[in-house]
Design a protein around this motif. Structure first.
Motif, PDB file in Angstrom:
ATOM      1  N   ASP A 256      -7.371   7.164   3.841  1.00 32.78           N
ATOM      2  CA  ASP A 256      -6.902   6.031   4.877  1.00 32.78           C
ATOM      3  C   ASP A 256      -6.115   4.831   4.387  1.00 32.78           C
ATOM      4  N   ASP A 257      -6.815   4.569   3.183  1.00 32.57           N
ATOM      5  CA  ASP A 257      -6.122   3.310   2.650  1.00 32.57           C
ATOM      6  C   ASP A 257      -4.795   3.789   2.132  1.00 32.57           C
ATOM      7  N   LEU A 258      -4.812   5.059   1.479  1.00 27.67           N
ATOM      8  CA  LEU A 258      -3.382   5.451   0.991  1.00 27.67           C
ATOM      9  C   LEU A 258      -2.481   5.758   1.902  1.00 27.67           C
ATOM     10  N   GLN A 259      -2.914   6.188   3.115  1.00 24.92           N
ATOM     11  CA  GLN A 259      -1.864   6.371   4.226  1.00 24.92           C
ATOM     12  C   GLN A 259      -1.191   4.992   4.972  1.00 24.92           C
ATOM     13  N   ARG A 260      -2.246   4.081   4.850  1.00 27.95           N
ATOM     14  CA  ARG A 260      -1.854   2.784   5.511  1.00 27.95           C
ATOM     15  C   ARG A 260      -0.833   2.333   4.489  1.00 27.95           C
ATOM     16  N   ASP A 261      -0.946   2.335   3.163  1.00 22.95           N
ATOM     17  CA  ASP A 261      -0.277   1.716   2.117  1.00 22.95           C
ATOM     18  C   ASP A 261       1.393   2.547   2.075  1.00 22.95           C
ATOM     19  N   LEU A 262       1.103   3.744   2.312  1.00 23.46           N
ATOM     20  CA  LEU A 262       2.245   4.563   2.271  1.00 23.46           C
ATOM     21  C   LEU A 262       3.168   4.226   3.660  1.00 23.46           C
ATOM     22  N   GLU A 263       2.793   4.061   4.595  1.00 19.12           N
ATOM     23  CA  GLU A 263       3.508   3.693   5.759  1.00 19.12           C
ATOM     24  C   GLU A 263       4.249   2.375   5.467  1.00 19.12           C
ATOM     25  N   ASN A 264       3.418   1.156   5.066  1.00 16.53           N
ATOM     26  CA  ASN A 264       3.771   0.030   4.815  1.00 16.53           C
ATOM     27  C   ASN A 264       5.213  -0.022   3.851  1.00 16.53           C
TER      28      ASN A 264
ATOM     29  N   ASP B 186       4.952  10.908  -4.263  1.00 15.94           N
ATOM     30  CA  ASP B 186       3.755  10.900  -5.316  1.00 15.94           C
ATOM     31  C   ASP B 186       2.299  10.805  -4.390  1.00 15.94           C
ATOM     32  N   THR B 187       2.256   9.664  -3.648  1.00 13.04           N
ATOM     33  CA  THR B 187       1.279   9.495  -2.619  1.00 13.04           C
ATOM     34  C   THR B 187       0.982  10.649  -1.835  1.00 13.04           C
ATOM     35  N   LEU B 188       2.060  11.186  -1.339  1.00 15.90           N
ATOM     36  CA  LEU B 188       1.707  12.480  -0.454  1.00 15.90           C
ATOM     37  C   LEU B 188       1.016  13.299  -1.234  1.00 15.90           C
ATOM     38  N   VAL B 189       1.381  13.790  -2.446  1.00 12.92           N
ATOM     39  CA  VAL B 189       0.901  14.615  -3.131  1.00 12.92           C
ATOM     40  C   VAL B 189      -0.488  14.232  -3.379  1.00 12.92           C
ATOM     41  N   GLU B 190      -0.880  12.974  -3.755  1.00  9.25           N
ATOM     42  CA  GLU B 190      -2.168  12.437  -4.226  1.00  9.25           C
ATOM     43  C   GLU B 190      -3.170  12.629  -2.882  1.00  9.25           C
ATOM     44  N   MET B 191      -2.332  12.416  -1.632  1.00  9.00           N
ATOM     45  CA  MET B 191      -3.285  12.406  -0.547  1.00  9.00           C
ATOM     46  C   MET B 191      -3.643  14.147  -0.326  1.00  9.00           C
ATOM     47  N   ALA B 192      -2.635  14.800  -0.502  1.00  6.57           N
ATOM     48  CA  ALA B 192      -3.041  16.236  -0.082  1.00  6.57           C
ATOM     49  C   ALA B 192      -4.125  16.685  -1.296  1.00  6.57           C
ATOM     50  N   ASN B 193      -3.971  16.330  -2.486  1.00  2.61           N
ATOM     51  CA  ASN B 193      -4.962  16.818  -3.274  1.00  2.61           C
ATOM     52  C   ASN B 193      -6.499  16.158  -2.906  1.00  2.61           C
ATOM     53  N   LEU B 194      -6.505  14.952  -2.587  1.00  6.18           N
ATOM     54  CA  LEU B 194      -7.847  14.389  -2.088  1.00  6.18           C
ATOM     55  C   LEU B 194      -8.294  15.086  -1.013  1.00  6.18           C
TER      56      LEU B 194
ATOM     57  N   ASP C 114     -13.409   9.067   2.489  1.00  9.07           N
ATOM     58  CA  ASP C 114     -12.497   9.148   3.517  1.00  9.07           C
ATOM     59  C   ASP C 114     -11.460   8.118   3.708  1.00  9.07           C
ATOM     60  N   ASN C 115     -12.474   6.592   3.271  1.00  9.45           N
ATOM     61  CA  ASN C 115     -11.685   5.442   3.141  1.00  9.45           C
ATOM     62  C   ASN C 115     -10.522   5.480   2.486  1.00  9.45           C
ATOM     63  N   LYS C 116     -10.715   6.058   1.271  1.00 10.92           N
ATOM     64  CA  LYS C 116      -9.539   6.022   0.202  1.00 10.92           C
ATOM     65  C   LYS C 116      -8.206   6.649   0.687  1.00 10.92           C
TER      66      LYS C 116
END
Lengths: 224, 224
Positions: free
Chosen positions: B53-61, B14-22, B49-51
């Motif tokens: 980056d935050d999503l990515q960091r969160d996804l990685e964790n 879901d986060t990946l899809v959200e990132m792709a949409n953003l 763009d911060n959003k």
């Protein structure tokens, strides 16, 4: 079993260092090919990039095999995941060296870089190679101080990049648009190459300290 | 336990899809900001763009936590590792949208793109946004055919990139060197953005088939 496992982890580190060495040499050779319009050298850099791609694919497979079979936790897990990311940085750096070589090939027998920018581009190429050598060392030593130093040394790349743009924006620019386009792209390739070296160093900092370095400052705006 | 685990895996998707949409929206908005010299819109894209980056960091964790706690194997392991890579592609795409917006801001109140290239750049921006929407869909559907189609659709980006270079190399180019530099960089940003969308699609193909798509053809030479 444990013994073999740590050997496997170590061999992944060795591959990262080998990749860093190869891409460092590649950017150095590509710079020479670019500045001297040396077609043969350019061809060599272009065909050598396959080796780097192969190393990355092999590293990825080994890393995934370790995750699957050994199920590492804590530091070992972080090491494997970080290695995967570093290998992506290094593979991309290899592509950028290849781009420089391809530009040399495309403009052969002419030289893509005008004489009055030769010294600046040479310095960018040498700095790129040196930053990657530092990155290789940081992978080996896991030295956080050296990793931070690499970031500082990258500031010089940003300065050089500004010098290139000052030339381009100068009213006296008389090399035409094609050369302006070439120089713009080459400047960007070196800057991105250096960013990847910085990124490798930051990943080592993360590995050692568990803290993400502030990533918002990696990339400077490209234009002036 | 198993239930919660598959929920966690699903939430990463879901986060990946959200990132792709953003990032898809970001490149669309950045294109409008660029073409209209809309400073406020450019600022919005830059701060949004911060959003990403935050999503990515969160996804990685979360991905690393899954690896550590659940020790997935086989398909699940591949899903987690591939998700990490996709998130890196998407984060980078966000940076590229931000670069487009920054260029708009830098040239404000002037327009960075000359009138005779407006239509081409608009098409590049729309295509970039569309390719990313396709990538989001491919993440959801895991549809290999659609992923292969995305690669084919990216050929149009390469064509558009060639059109830009033909303009630049035209003896009639009368917009000066600064604009040539801007257009060169913008063209590169869109092309790289599209490459990352293709890369996401290829990673889905790998996930589904276990086969790496041929990666040697991702990137076209940038200059003509």
């Amino acid at each position: 079993m444990r013994e073999a496992y740590h050997e496997e982890l170590g061999s992944i580190g060795d591959t990262l260092v080998e990749m860093a060495n190869l891409v460092g040499s590649a950017i150095g050779l590509a710079t020479t090919a670019l500045l001297d319009a040396d077609l043969k050298l350019a061809e060599n850099v272009i065909s050598a990039d396959n080796k780097i791609d192969d190393l990355q694919r092999d590293l990825e497979n080994r890393a995934i095999a370790i995750l699957a079979r050994q199920q590492p936790v804590a530091t070992d897990l972080r090491t494997v995941v970080t290695s995967l990311r570093m290998s992506a940085d290094l593979e991309r750096s290899g592509d950028l060296a290849e781009h420089v070589a391809k530009l040399a090939r495309m403009r052969f027998p002419a030289k893509a870089v005008p004489r009055d920018l030769r010294r600046t581009i040479l310095e960018m190429g040498q700095l790129a190679q040196r930053l990657m050598a530092q990155a290789a060392e940081v992978i080996i030593t896991q030295d956080v101080e050296a990793a931070l130093q690499l970031e500082k040394d990258d500031d010089r790349m940003d300065e050089l990049h500004r010098v290139v743009f000052q030339h381009l924006m100068d009213k006296q620019w008389h090399h035409g648009v094609e050369t302006a386009v070439d120089v713009t792209l080459v400047g960007r390739y070196y800057e991105r190459f250096a960013d990847h070296a910085v990124s490798v160093a930051r990943r080592v900092i993360y590995l050692v300290t568990g803290e993400h370095a502030d990533e918002t400052t990696t990339e400077q705006p490209t234009t002036v």
